[in-house]
Design a protein around this motif. Structure first.
Motif, PDB file in Angstrom:
ATOM      1  N   ARG A 111    -117.705 -48.082  19.567  1.00 54.73           N
ATOM      2  CA  ARG A 111    -116.911 -47.543  20.673  1.00 54.73           C
ATOM      3  C   ARG A 111    -117.773 -47.324  21.916  1.00 54.73           C
ATOM      4  O   ARG A 111    -117.273 -47.411  23.047  1.00 54.73           O
ATOM      5  N   ALA A 112    -119.042 -47.049  21.674  1.00 58.89           N
ATOM      6  CA  ALA A 112    -119.962 -46.841  22.796  1.00 58.89           C
ATOM      7  C   ALA A 112    -120.565 -48.153  23.295  1.00 58.89           C
ATOM      8  O   ALA A 112    -121.337 -48.168  24.245  1.00 58.89           O
TER       9      ALA A 112
ATOM     10  N   TYR B  26    -119.104 -30.456  22.676  1.00 62.02           N
ATOM     11  CA  TYR B  26    -117.659 -30.401  22.893  1.00 62.02           C
ATOM     12  C   TYR B  26    -117.157 -28.963  22.912  1.00 62.02           C
ATOM     13  O   TYR B  26    -116.438 -28.555  23.841  1.00 62.02           O
TER      14      TYR B  26
ATOM     15  N   GLY C 187    -111.079 -38.911  17.334  1.00 64.46           N
ATOM     16  CA  GLY C 187    -111.102 -39.215  18.757  1.00 64.46           C
ATOM     17  C   GLY C 187    -111.026 -37.996  19.655  1.00 64.46           C
ATOM     18  O   GLY C 187    -110.952 -38.127  20.884  1.00 64.46           O
TER      19      GLY C 187
ATOM     20  N   ILE D 284    -118.911 -33.649  31.092  1.00 67.88           N
ATOM     21  CA  ILE D 284    -119.636 -34.892  31.337  1.00 67.88           C
ATOM     22  C   ILE D 284    -120.791 -34.648  32.299  1.00 67.88           C
ATOM     23  O   ILE D 284    -121.876 -35.220  32.169  1.00 67.88           O
TER      24      ILE D 284
ATOM     25  N   SER E 194    -122.922 -33.417  19.149  1.00 72.49           N
ATOM     26  CA  SER E 194    -121.686 -33.686  19.891  1.00 72.49           C
ATOM     27  C   SER E 194    -120.639 -32.606  19.648  1.00 72.49           C
ATOM     28  O   SER E 194    -119.833 -32.296  20.536  1.00 72.49           O
TER      29      SER E 194
ATOM     30  N   ASP F 299    -115.365 -37.298  22.659  1.00 72.36           N
ATOM     31  CA  ASP F 299    -115.622 -38.595  23.304  1.00 72.36           C
ATOM     32  C   ASP F 299    -117.008 -39.100  22.889  1.00 72.36           C
ATOM     33  O   ASP F 299    -117.989 -38.951  23.608  1.00 72.36           O
TER      34      ASP F 299
ATOM     35  N   ALA G   6    -116.053 -40.269  15.253  1.00 77.49           N
ATOM     36  CA  ALA G   6    -114.991 -41.217  15.605  1.00 77.49           C
ATOM     37  C   ALA G   6    -113.791 -41.157  14.669  1.00 77.49           C
ATOM     38  O   ALA G   6    -112.954 -42.060  14.678  1.00 77.49           O
TER      39      ALA G   6
ATOM     40  N   ALA H 103    -118.017 -42.084  22.659  1.00 77.92           N
ATOM     41  CA  ALA H 103    -118.477 -43.197  23.493  1.00 77.92           C
ATOM     42  C   ALA H 103    -119.268 -42.676  24.685  1.00 77.92           C
ATOM     43  O   ALA H 103    -120.339 -43.194  25.011  1.00 77.92           O
ATOM     44  N   ALA H 104    -118.747 -41.648  25.358  1.00 76.84           N
ATOM     45  CA  ALA H 104    -119.467 -41.061  26.489  1.00 76.84           C
ATOM     46  C   ALA H 104    -120.768 -40.417  26.020  1.00 76.84           C
ATOM     47  O   ALA H 104    -121.813 -40.546  26.673  1.00 76.84           O
TER      48      ALA H 104
ATOM     49  N   ASP I 280    -117.117 -35.365  14.925  1.00 70.44           N
ATOM     50  CA  ASP I 280    -115.842 -35.283  15.617  1.00 70.44           C
ATOM     51  C   ASP I 280    -115.205 -33.943  15.260  1.00 70.44           C
ATOM     52  O   ASP I 280    -115.751 -33.191  14.440  1.00 70.44           O
TER      53      ASP I 280
END
Length: 280
Positions: free
Chosen positions: A277-278, A180, A226, A186, A176, A229, A223, A231-232, A204
């Motif tokens: 969160r996901a 990012y 934040g 997305i 992730s 993302d 997480a 969750a996405a 993160d």
């Protein structure tokens, strides 16, 4: 998806049986492979430790010096069949390798050809023992600064290399953090299918730092801030049916300063928060 502890990734330096006990106590499903312990004690004893603590096997770093000199590379490839056999015996189903996003020696085309040639034989040997190979791209722009030639630094680009090596047994080790810092699109995430993803890292990023100024060794637990993302990220992996390991790799000084049990517990808590969160 399995929550997997990478002991060295969170500052835990313990013999494998002790690290496995910490992972189990903290609630992890799996633990990353300790190749040294496997080589010294063999797959039966290794498997016994896993079974004692109710753990599955996570991924392993590919034990091949892909960018090393010819002699080192050849020696590693010659030894890989034996290692892969032991890995299969303990339930490991993938090995991973990160690919530098730059070169000071080879331009893009030469570097692509070099990596394809160097990765084809290890991928074939792993596949002969039922293991996939996961290739990780490195997203941060700051890693590429000051180098002569840029190389692959996105999921789309790395999938091209995966397909060139072997489209059936080679896919992404998807992080992730690198998703990012490579742009966090997305659309890019949603273009991935189940067969594209072999292994997953979840992290993160520090708050208050522009994306293009993020430093690879300065991350945060999943997480925690934040900024990314999660969750996405996890939600799409769930939708495509990814069921492998998810490992935190935060490079956190605060975490490494903790007692080992506390570091394992804090890492597990961060993964649980990310999964919540996901909606998982």
């Amino acid at each position: 998806m399995d929550t997997s502890l990478g002991p060295g990734d969170v500052g835990i330096d313990r013999p494998f049986p002790e690290a496995a006990a910490l992972a189990a106590d903290a609630g992890f499903d799996a633990i990353q492979v300790d190749l040294g312990y496997l080589a010294d004690h063999g797959p039966d004893e290794y498997r016994a430790v896993l079974d004692e603590h109710g753990l599955r096997t996570g991924s392993v770093d590919l034990p091949v010096a892909v960018t090393g000199d010819e002699a080192e590379y050849e020696a590693d490839v010659d030894a890989l069949a034996g290692v892969a056999s032991d890995l299969a015996a303990i339930g490991c189903d993938c090995a991973t390798h990160f690919v530098w996003s730059f070169s000071d020696e080879r331009d893009f085309e030469d570097n692509f050809r070099f990596h394809r040639q160097r990765l084809e034989r290890p991928a074939e040997i792993l596949a002969d023992h039922g293991l996939e190979l996961g290739l990780e791209f490195l997203g941060p722009e700051t890693l590429r600064e000051g180098h002569e030639h840029e190389f692959i630094h996105t999921a789309e680009g790395m999938l091209e290399l995966c397909d060139a090596v072997d489209p059936d047994t080679v896919g992404l080790q998807l992080d992730s953090w690198h998703w990012y810092t490579a742009g966090g699109s997305i659309d890019a995430l949603e273009s991935l299918e189940r067969e594209d993803v072999v292994d997953v890292h979840l992290n993160d990023a520090p708050a208050g730092i522009p994306r293009d100024e993020q430093i690879d060794t300065e991350r945060r637990l999943p997480a925690e801030t934040g900024v990314i993302d999660v969750a996405a990220f996890l939600g799409h992996l769930d939708r495509i049916g990814y069921e492998g390991a998810v490992t935190a790799e935060p490079f956190s000084d605060d975490l490494e300063a903790m007692a080992d049990a506390a570091a394992a517990e804090r890492t597990m808590e961060s993964l649980e928060t990310a999964f919540e969160r996901a909606g998982l």
